[in-house]
Design an enzyme around this catalytic site. Sequence first.
Site, PDB file in Angstrom:
ATOM      1  CE  LYS A  52       8.515 -14.099   2.740  1.00 36.06           C
ATOM      2  NZ  LYS A  52       9.538 -13.382   1.948  1.00 36.06           N
ATOM      3  CB  SER A  68      10.084  -7.332   3.617  1.00 36.16           C
ATOM      4  OG  SER A  68      10.200  -6.616   2.411  1.00 36.16           O
ATOM      5  CG  ASP A  69       7.839 -11.879  -0.961  1.00 40.54           C
ATOM      6  OD1 ASP A  69       8.476 -12.838  -0.481  1.00 40.54           O
ATOM      7  OD2 ASP A  69       7.524 -11.801  -2.152  1.00 40.54           O
ATOM      8  CB  THR A  70      11.575  -8.144  -3.097  1.00 34.71           C
ATOM      9  OG1 THR A  70      11.783  -7.344  -1.930  1.00 34.71           O
ATOM     10  CG2 THR A  70      11.923  -7.329  -4.333  1.00 34.71           C
ATOM     11  N   GLY A 105       6.804  -5.560  -0.867  1.00 35.89           N
ATOM     12  CA  GLY A 105       5.706  -5.437   0.081  1.00 35.89           C
ATOM     13  C   GLY A 105       6.259  -5.533   1.485  1.00 35.89           C
TER      14      GLY A 105
END
Length: 185
Positions: A52, A68-70, A105
């Site tokens: 991203k 960010s990624d969750t 992350g």
Amino acid sequence: MKPLILASGSPRRKELLQQVHLPFQVKVSNIEETFDPSLSPEEIATSLAFQKANNVFQENKEAVVIGSDTIVVLGETVLGKPKDEDEARATLQKLSGHTHFVISGVSIVSAEKQLNFFEKTAVTFWELTEEDIDFYIKTGEPMDKAGSYGIQEVGALFVKEIKGDYFSIVGLPLSRTVRELKNFQ
């Protein structure tokens, strides 16, 4: 000071950055969120965050870009966003009475450097009744969230205990992100 860009359309991540009065813009990444299933959950979260951030950085090379990624992990299973109410119900039934992990992350990218990291938080749910789950699904809240719940809204009623960074569960480990950004200005 370089412009700061959040490469996310998440209203929760935007609110978190606004909360600490950082000036930033939002530019949503247009990547298709895919990952190698052989990666660890931590690697998946940081890989998606980097994809991203890097996607937005390619069009904004003068900026510092945060991606960010969750993800939510129960045992060995990564629980994504539900496709429908039945999948949300099944996910919440699996989480009921158990401890799972929320991994956020983060990737920060600039022309000079790049940093990837993650925060992993343990979340324990109370035992949920079918009425609890039905009520929650009717709110619509689980439909756009990994693991089919959001801790910052009605889903907070399900949480018995957390060990780790609350803001990571919301979608961005805020304190660490801001600390790391100091090395990019």
